[in-house]
Write an enzyme that holds these catalytic residues in place. Structure first.
Site, mmCIF file in Angstrom:
data_model
loop_
_atom_site.group_PDB
_atom_site.id
_atom_site.type_symbol
_atom_site.label_atom_id
_atom_site.label_comp_id
_atom_site.label_asym_id
_atom_site.label_seq_id
_atom_site.Cartn_x
_atom_site.Cartn_y
_atom_site.Cartn_z
ATOM 1 C CD GLU A 168 4.256 0.656 6.637
ATOM 2 O OE1 GLU A 168 5.148 1.007 7.425
ATOM 3 O OE2 GLU A 168 3.758 1.435 5.786
ATOM 4 C CG ASP A 200 -0.225 -0.091 2.533
ATOM 5 O OD1 ASP A 200 0.749 -0.863 2.623
ATOM 6 O OD2 ASP A 200 -0.618 0.608 3.494
#
Length: 383
Positions: A144, A82
């Site tokens: 994350e 991400d």
């Protein structure tokens, strides 16, 4: 099958072109499923066994674990799929189009950290994974940038136990063996509103918060005196008062006041111990005003992390790079991966480019990163 693997720059381009933004705001948050499926196809082509793992409690997010080799131990290469959101008005290029200019590769996630997967795939394109003597694992995680839900879930549920792991966050190829943690906390005080002309008819939440903040400042000084780690530039746990909101008018007794603060603990400090110290510091306020003060997490806490400086992973990487390991103040997924095996944070690109408009990775990192991945795989999976 490997003939199907695109060239390095085309892998990079495809990763950047596939949005996978993580955000606490639902309107901005995106699934990483397309990116995970893309990686799954490429690693399958290289001969890896691929497992796609839904991450509970997320908005359609997934982890990927690609595995090759037999037996126990081996090496784990990990990273997150991400990115943060982007401010369209501050970018001078399309964030989702990989652009090369003046020795730099521009795009959202070029440094932090989709590019790391392009480096892994390129380094392994000519490797026959059937000849590995120990396992090689590739982990691609979700979320994350917000909750670290992917790494948390994976570390709590996986059966793999590699000998060691490398997380490819942008460190300018400087190996990192420790970082502080992060606890983001709210302290909320509930008062009782009333007309300011008669203070005795209400309970002023700001006044109670004033008492609470004074005690938090005493805790801050105590943390600085009691805990120390010489490796860090700021060698003690920090406590910061980030925001304070309370009241709605000058002529009303404040009914609610809320403080947002963070603590950055040193490696080795437990989150439970820190929460206990905060509760202990505020106990006199709670006892004097029962039921009016509450403490809660704003985000899931992240512990500090440290890889033993004498571990084989540290020695091997320091020798390969000719660089000593260092420590940093920012957070990564390392505390969660470290529960499985000793872990270093090491990857191409600069942390100074992370979360910035016109994010880029300098092309000077391409050759040494490819060589490093080849060398660590050879050392930990063929020796």
């Amino acid at each position: 099958m490997k003939m199907n693997l695109p060239p390095f720059i085309e892998i990079y381009r495809a990763l950047i072109a596939t949005p996978s933004i993580s955000a606490t705001e639902e309107a901005l948050d995106q699934s990483n499923e397309s990116l995970i499926n893309m990686l799954a196809g490429w690693f399958s082509d290289l001969g890896f066994k691929v497992e796609v793992q839904p991450v509970p409690g997320t908005r359609h997010k997934f982890n990927l674990l690609a595995s090759a080799g037999q037996g126990a131990g081996g090496l784990l290469l990990a990273g997150h799929t991400d990115t943060v959101p982007f401010d369209d008005g501050r970018w001078t290029r399309d964030p989702f189009t990989l652009t090369e200019h003046d020795g730099k590769l521009y795009g959202l996630g070029t440094a932090d950290m989709k590019g790391f997967f392009a480096f892994i795939l390129d380094a392994l394109r000519d490797v026959d994974v059937k000849t590995l003597k120990k396992p090689l694992y590739i982990l691609a995680t979700a979320d994350e940038e917000t909750s670290m839900a992917g790494a948390r879930y994976f570390s709590e549920n996986t059966a793999i136990r590699p000998d060691c792991a490398i997380i490819g966050e942008p460190t300018s190829l400087q190996p990192i063996r420790a970082h502080k943690g992060h606890i983001s906390t709210a302290v909320r005080v509930l008062g009782q509103s009333g007309h300011s002309s008669d203070p005795a008819r209400g309970v002023n939440a700001i006044e109670l918060m004033h008492d609470a903040i004074g005690r938090i400042m005493v805790l801050r000084d105590s943390l600085k005196e009691r805990f120390h780690h010489d490796s860090f530039t700021v060698p003690y746990p920090t406590l910061n008062l980030g925001s304070l909101h309370g009241g709605d008018a000058s002529n009303r007794i404040c009914a609610c006041c809320e403080l947002h603060m963070d603590i950055r603990p040193l490696p080795g400090m437990t989150l439970d111990d820190l929460n206990g110290l905060l509760s202990e510091a505020l106990a006199p306020v709670s006892e004097r005003w029962p039921g009016r003060l509450t403490i809660f997490d704003l985000h899931p806490p992240i512990p500090g992390y440290e890889c033993p400086p004498d571990h084989q992973l540290v020695q091997v990487v320091e020798k390969l790079l000719g660089e000593k390991t260092d420590v940093v103040n920012y957070c990564t997924e390392a505390p969660f991966i470290q529960t499985l095996c000793p872990t270093l944070v090491l990857g191409p690109g600069s942390i100074n480019q992370a979360h910035q408009p016109d994010e880029y990775l300098e092309t000077r990192f391409i050759k040494p990163t490819r060589e490093l991945i080849t060398q660590v795989v050879h050392h930990f999976c063929w020796h």
